[in-house]
Write an enzyme that holds these catalytic residues in place. Structure first.
Site, PDB file in Angstrom:
ATOM      1  N   GLU A  50       0.816  -1.219   0.000  1.00 25.04           N
ATOM      2  CA  GLU A  50       0.000   0.000   0.000  1.00 25.04           C
ATOM      3  C   GLU A  50       0.847   1.266   0.000  1.00 25.04           C
ATOM      4  O   GLU A  50       0.727   2.132   0.877  1.00 25.04           O
ATOM      5  CB  GLU A  50      -0.963  -0.006   1.194  1.00 25.04           C
ATOM      6  CG  GLU A  50      -2.004  -1.089   1.105  1.00 25.04           C
ATOM      7  CD  GLU A  50      -3.063  -1.009   2.200  1.00 25.04           C
ATOM      8  OE1 GLU A  50      -4.046  -1.762   2.105  1.00 25.04           O
ATOM      9  OE2 GLU A  50      -2.910  -0.193   3.139  1.00 25.04           O
ATOM     10  N   GLU A  63      -5.165  -8.616   0.529  1.00 27.79           N
ATOM     11  CA  GLU A  63      -5.929  -8.312   1.736  1.00 27.79           C
ATOM     12  C   GLU A  63      -7.392  -8.119   1.377  1.00 27.79           C
ATOM     13  O   GLU A  63      -7.710  -7.506   0.362  1.00 27.79           O
ATOM     14  CB  GLU A  63      -5.432  -7.031   2.429  1.00 27.79           C
ATOM     15  CG  GLU A  63      -4.074  -7.115   3.079  1.00 27.79           C
ATOM     16  CD  GLU A  63      -3.676  -5.819   3.771  1.00 27.79           C
ATOM     17  OE1 GLU A  63      -4.580  -5.035   4.169  1.00 27.79           O
ATOM     18  OE2 GLU A  63      -2.467  -5.575   3.910  1.00 27.79           O
TER      19      GLU A  63
END
Length: 487
Positions: A170, A382
């Protein structure tokens, strides 16, 4: 598309779960580990929910065998975890800490003992503080060489054991919260030019690590994981459709185009040049980025929510609204960029207690868009639901809401696969409960309940939630359970 008959997932599909070192390990000063930026940041008053820290976290550092045995009992096919850079290089560079390498060898070996594929994230936000002190961390191009040295150390050490590598987790989140909203280290506010330069340094670190992996003979899968928030136009008004286009270029394609193509989106770059925020590139950078893009073998996606795009007036919503870190529903503020877009709530979707939209179809949307735009396989690195879980007197935890959330998302993922998307793995966030960065320990994500609250203490005992047994059955049936109510 015409509805397809989904009956299950591919036989070689990697059913997994994920974690991050700072959020689970604890042992923050043990066995030679160095201080990280997060070790310092959480000690700034007001930065985290009830001043929670990862000093102990859920003590995975001492309980990894117990946790991995539970993964094996569930039937996990892959476990995605991150390495703490400061455990390997306590000062970010210089001498290797052999005790740190030994710890991750033990993690990997324990996974392999149970035929669980280790999926290693090289950087998941915890930067050695020494690098921030020495040259500003990601703000300096010096970090590229230090990151690549660190990555090469992992490649050399674990090359015969690890087939799946994620370079950065991320990047869009740790940079925006670190340099635009001051919610993550280094805690800077509205530093737009530095934000884009930091991202370029991160892109170059990723690219040079990918090339180093191949040069070292690495034949596994390698890519980055991106926090993908797909967008929908509020309606068919052209200005709102254009706001979606601008949002995608600035919030999604700015990262994914570099990972997959090795270049920045033109319209976004033109906008940043006019604002004076465009990153400075060295002469060889574009070549390196393109070369690395040709060696990337998947797009990692962390998917939690979608968003709506609407044209934003010049005096409209800004990127700096309040984030819900308390679980008080409705406390998050609308965000946007004046003159470009804003992200109003989607009236057709429910939200979590932390005001994240719940949109299973968005996961399918992600996979379809990546497949069509980039032609890359996808790893869902995720996906999960943060919620308030309650342990009963008999130690049971009835999290039917989590089962419903995951079931709906997996059904949409199955449809994406039937529609031609090449999805390699699905990793829930997370296996055990853990520290949720700014949100403390009350925001629980795991299949396994950990007995601790915001303050240090608690037994740290592990208890299986109802979702543990549900996911166990999903894995055992290769997903057929999702589509056949008779199983």
């Amino acid at each position: 598309m015409e509805e397809m008959n989904v009956t299950g997932f591919p036989k070689n599909f990697l059913w997994g779960s994920a974690s991050a070192a700072y959020q689970i390990e604890g042992g923050w000063r043990e066995d030679g580990k160095g201080i990280t930026n997060w070790d310092n940041f959480v000690r700034i008053p007001g930065k985290t929910y009830k001043a929670t820290t990862g000093d102990v976290a859920v003590d995975h550092y001492h309980r990894y065998k117990e946790d991995i045995a539970l993964m094996a009992e569930m039937g996990l096919k892959t476990y995605r975890f991150s390495v703490s850079w400061a455990r390997i290089y306590p000062s970010g560079r210089g001498e290797v800490n052999k005790a740190g390498l030994s710890f991750y060898h033990n993690i990997i070996d324990e996974c392999l003992k149970y035929n669980i594929e280790p999926m290693v994230t090289i950087f998941h936000w915890d930067l050695p503080q020494a690098l921030a002190d020495t040259y500003g961390g990601w703000e300096s191009p010096e970090i590229i060489e230090d990151y690549v040295t660190y990555a090469k150390t992992l490649f050399a050490e674990f090359k015969d054991k690890v087939k799946y590598w994620i370079t950065l987790n991320e990047q869009n989140i740790f940079t925006s919260l670190g340099w635009l909203t001051a919610q993550h280290p280094p805690g800077k506010f509205d530093d737009q030019k530095t934000f884009y330069q930091v991202n370029h340094h991160a892109f170059m670190a990723h690219a040079k690590a990918v090339l180093a992996y191949r040069q070292m003979g690495g034949t596994g899968e390698i890519g980055a994981s991106f926090a993908y928030v797909p967008s929908y136009s509020l309606d068919c008004r052209p200005e709102n459709a254009m706001s979606k286009c601008d949002y995608d270029d600035l919030k999604n394609f700015w990262w994914m185009d570099v990972y997959a193509y090795g270049r920045y989106p033109r319209a976004a770059m033109a906008y940043l040049k006019k604002k004076g925020w465009a990153p400075q590139l060295q002469p060889e950078d574009e070549t390196v980025l393109r070369q690395a893009a040709q060696q990337v073998t998947f797009m990692g996606v962390n998917y939690y929510q979608s968003c709506v795009c609407e044209y934003n007036t010049m005096d409209g919503a800004t990127p700096y609204g309040t984030m819900n870190t308390t679980g008080v529903k409705g406390s998050a503020e609308e965000l946007g960029i004046p003159g470009i877009y804003k992200n109003p709530a989607n009236p057709y979707l429910l939200t979590t207690d932390w005001d994240w939209s719940i949109d299973p179809t968005g996961l399918r949307y992600c996979c379809r868009e990546i497949t069509s735009r980039y032609g890359l396989p996808v790893i869902i690195s995720e996906n999960g639901l943060g919620a308030f879980d309650h342990k009963e007197e008999d130690n049971s935890i009835h999290d039917s809401y989590r089962i419903s959330y995951l079931e709906k998302h997996l059904k949409e993922l199955g449809k994406a696969i039937e529609e031609g998307c090449d999805v390699l793995a699905y990793c829930t966030w997370s296996f055990t409960d853990l520290l949720s960065w700014l949100n403390g320990y009350q925001k629980r994500y795991g299949f396994v309940y950990v007995d601790r609250e915001e303050e240090e203490g608690g037994t740290l005992n592990r208890y299986k939630k109802d979702s543990f047994y549900w996911y166990q059955k999903v894995i055992a049936t290769d997903g057929a359970l999702l589509f056949d109510e008779g199983i």
